[in-house]
Enzyme design. Structure first.
Site, PDB file in Angstrom:
ATOM      1  N   HIS A  13       0.839  -1.205   0.000  1.00 20.54           N
ATOM      2  CA  HIS A  13       0.000   0.000   0.000  1.00 20.54           C
ATOM      3  C   HIS A  13       0.865   1.243   0.000  1.00 20.54           C
ATOM      4  CE1 HIS A  13      -4.172  -1.479   0.763  1.00 20.54           C
ATOM      5  NE2 HIS A  13      -3.479  -2.575   0.967  1.00 20.54           N
ATOM      6  N   TYR A  49      -9.050   5.571   7.508  1.00 20.62           N
ATOM      7  CA  TYR A  49      -9.142   6.010   8.903  1.00 20.62           C
ATOM      8  C   TYR A  49     -10.184   7.122   8.934  1.00 20.62           C
ATOM      9  CZ  TYR A  49      -4.678   3.617   9.909  1.00 20.62           C
ATOM     10  OH  TYR A  49      -3.682   2.686  10.085  1.00 20.62           O
ATOM     11  N   PRO A  52      -3.446   1.156  18.668  1.00 22.86           N
ATOM     12  CA  PRO A  52      -3.234   0.605  17.324  1.00 22.86           C
ATOM     13  C   PRO A  52      -3.426   1.598  16.175  1.00 22.86           C
ATOM     14  CG  PRO A  52      -5.311  -0.162  18.246  1.00 22.86           C
ATOM     15  CD  PRO A  52      -4.630   0.574  19.337  1.00 22.86           C
ATOM     16  N   LYS A  60       1.767   0.657  14.812  1.00 19.71           N
ATOM     17  CA  LYS A  60       3.198   0.585  15.135  1.00 19.71           C
ATOM     18  C   LYS A  60       3.613  -0.587  16.018  1.00 19.71           C
ATOM     19  CE  LYS A  60       4.706   3.902  12.774  1.00 19.71           C
ATOM     20  NZ  LYS A  60       4.633   3.224  11.493  1.00 19.71           N
ATOM     21  N   TYR A  91       4.209   7.022   9.363  1.00 20.71           N
ATOM     22  CA  TYR A  91       3.394   5.833   9.084  1.00 20.71           C
ATOM     23  C   TYR A  91       4.213   4.744   8.384  1.00 20.71           C
ATOM     24  CZ  TYR A  91      -0.892   3.193   8.227  1.00 20.71           C
ATOM     25  OH  TYR A  91      -1.861   2.225   8.226  1.00 20.71           O
TER      26      TYR A  91
END
Ligand code: APR
Ligand code: PHB
Length: 403
Positions: A75, A204, A295, A299, A387
Site C-alpha cells: 500500500h 481512517y 493501534p 506501530k 506511518y
C-alpha cells in the site's frame, strides 16, 4: 532431567520472541524459546496487520518472507475520512517511494513458527516461565518453567523478555523500571469479514459517532474496527448494530462498506505505555513487554521487530566478537524509536477518535488538524514518514546528538 544450558533464553513466542530466535539462529547463536500458551492459541490470535518497509526487509533478511511476498498487499497510501469526505494521503510519493505491506501479524507468527520447527531449534509451547533469577551477575541467569507436567530449569547467558504486556520479565524488574502511561476513554471493536474490501487503501475515519477503520487481510477478507466504550461487552453488539454503525461512520460520496459473514469479533483496549530502561544486567526487554501503543498508528508489531533486530545485532557482537558496546546502547537506541512511535500513535489516536468527555472546542481542534494534514504537503509528509516508518539511523542520530 538435568539443567539445560543455552546462550539466549527467549521468553514468549509472539512476533518479538520468534523473530529474535530466527535472527539469532542465522547468526549461529543458540537460543531456547519458551511460550506459555499452546501453538494453536498463538496461531489463532488475530492482531494487527501493517508492516513497515523496514519490517518487511528484516523478514526478508531472516529468510521468512516467501508467503509474505506472495500474499502481502503493498500500500502506497491511506485515506483520511472526515467532514463527510475521503482524502487520499499519497505516502509513497511523499516519502520518496516508501510503502507499507498489509499482512496479518497472525500470518507472520505462523511463518516464523514453521521456520523454527523446520530448523529443529528449541521452541516449547505450554511452557510458562514462573521465575527469573541471577540475571544481574557475572554467572548465567536461571529460569524456572513448567512443561509436560514437570518443573524445569534453564541457564542462559542472556534472557530476552519477549513475553508481552502481561509477562514475567518486566514484573521481575518492576522496582527498577520507570513507567510512563496513558489510557484512553475508548476501545476498538474489531471484526474479520469474509468479503472483499470495498476500498483500495485503508480508511481512517473520524465521525461525530466515533472513529472507524476499514482495513483488509486479502482481496477476499476485510478487517474493520469501530471505536466503542472502554468496558464494552460484545453482547451489546449484534451483527446488525455493527454494520449499521460502520455504514454510519464510513459511507458517503457514493461509497459504501461491503458486508459479509463476520468470522471473528473482539474488543481491544487502548493504551500508551513505556517501561525504561529496557536492559537490566543480562535481561533485555523487547516488544510489548517494554512498550504499548494504541493501534491507530499501526506501530506495535513494527516496534517489536525493530527492538529484536537491534538486540540480535548486539548479541552477535557479544557472542561473536566479545564486544558489549552495542548491548550497552540497546535500551537508548530502542527508546528513541519507541518515543517517536509513542507520539505518532497518540497523535493519530487523539486526532481521529471522539473523546466522550471532550468539549466542542476539542472536537474542532481535531478537525482543524485533519484539515491541515490533507491540505498541507508538509503536514501530510509528517504523517506519511511516520506511518511508513522512520529509518532507525535518524532517530539514533538524534539520540547521539542529545549526548
Ligand atoms: N512464559 C512464557 N511465555 C509467556 C509468559 C511467560 N511467563 N508470559 C507471556 N508469555 C507469552 C504470551 O503468551 C505471548 O505469546 O509471550 C508472548 C508475547 O507475545 P505478544 O503479546 O505478541 O508480544 P510481542 O511478541 O512483543 O509482539 C508485539 O503484539 O500485541 C501485539 O500490537 C502488538 O503487534 C504487537 C505485537
Ligand atoms: C489491521 O488491519 O488490523 C490494522 C490496520 C491499521 C491499523 C491498525 C490495525 O492502524
Amino acid at each position: 532431567m538435568g539443567v539445560e544450558r543455552t546462550q539466549v533464553a527467549i521468553i514468549g513466542a509472539g512476533p518479538a520472541g520468534l523473530l529474535l530466535g530466527r535472527l539469532l539462529s542465522r547468526a549461529g547463536i543458540d537460543a531456547v524459546i519458551l511460550e506459555a500458551r499452546s501453538r494453536e492459541y498463538v496461531e489463532a490470535r488475530i492482531r494487527a496487520g501493517v508492516l513497515e518497509q523496514g519490517t518487511v526487509d528484516v523478514l526478508h533478511a531472516a529468510g521468512v518472507a516467501d508467503r509474505l511476498d506472495r500474499e502481502g498487499l503493498r500500500h502506497g497510501g491511506i485515506y483520511l475520512s472526515f467532514d463527510g469526505a475521503r482524502h487520499h494521503i499519497p505516502m509513497e510519493e511523499l516519502t520518496g517511494g516508501r510503502s507499507v505491506t498489509v499482512y496479518g501479524q497472525t500470518e507472520v507468527v505462523k511463518d516464523l513458527i514453521a521456520a523454527r520447527l523446520a530448523e529443529e531449534k528449541p521452541l516449547r509451547f505450554d511452557a510458562p516461565v514462573a521465575r527469573i533469577e541471577d540475571f544481574d551477575g557475572d554467572g548465567p541467569a536461571r529460569l524456572h518453567y513448567r512443561h509436560d507436567e514437570a518443573e524445569h530449569e534453564l541457564h542462559a547467558d542472556v534472557i530476552a523478555g519477549c513475553d508481552g504486556f502481561h509477562g514475567v520479565s518486566r514484573e521481575t524488574v518492576a522496582a527498577q523500571v520507570r513507567i510512563w502511561e496513558r489510557t484512553y476513554p475508548f476501545a476498538w471493536l474489531g471484526i474479520l469479514v469474509d468479503g472483499a474490501p470495498a476500498t483500495d487503501e485503508l480508511i481512517y475515519a473520524r465521525h461525530p459517532a466515533g472513529f472507524s477503520l476499514y482495513s483488509m487481510r486479502s482481496p477476499t477478507v476485510s478487517r474493520l474496527y469501530l471505536q466503542v466504550a472502554p468496558d464494552e461487552s460484545m453482547e451489546n453488539w449484534s451483527e446488525d448494530r455493527i454494520w449499521s454503525e460502520l455504514h454510519a461512520r464510513q459511507d458517503g460520496d457514493g461509497f459504501t462498506v461491503n458486508e459479509g459473514p463476520i468470522t471473528e469479533a473482539s474488543v481491544t483496549p487502548m493504551r500508551s505505555f513505556v517501561a525504561a530502561p529496557m536492559r537490566h544486567g543480562n535481561l533485555f526487554l523487547a516488544g510489548d513487554a517494554a512498550h504499548i501503543v494504541p493501534p491507530t498508528g499501526a506501530k506495535g508489531l513494527n516496534l517489536a521487530a525493530a527492538d529484536v533486530t537491534v538486540l540480535a545485532q548486539a548479541l552477535a557482537a557479544r557472542f561473536r566478537e566479545g564486544d558489549d558496546g552495542p548491548l550497552e546502547t540497546y535500551s537508548d537506541r530502542c527508546l528513541a524509536r519507541v518515543w517517536r512511535a509513542q507520539h505518532f500513535s497518540w497523535w493519530m489516536t487523539t486526532m481521529l477518535h471522539r473523546d466522550p468527555a471532550e468539549d466542542a472546542y476539542g472536537a474542532e481542534l481535531a478537525l482543524s488538524q485533519l484539515r491541515y494534514v490533507v491540505s498541507s504537503r508538509a503536514q501530510a509528509t509528517a504523517l506519511a514518514e511516520n506511518y511508513v516508518g522512520l529509518p532507525l539511523e535518524r532517530t539514533v542520530a538524534a539520540e547521539v546528538a542529545r549526548g
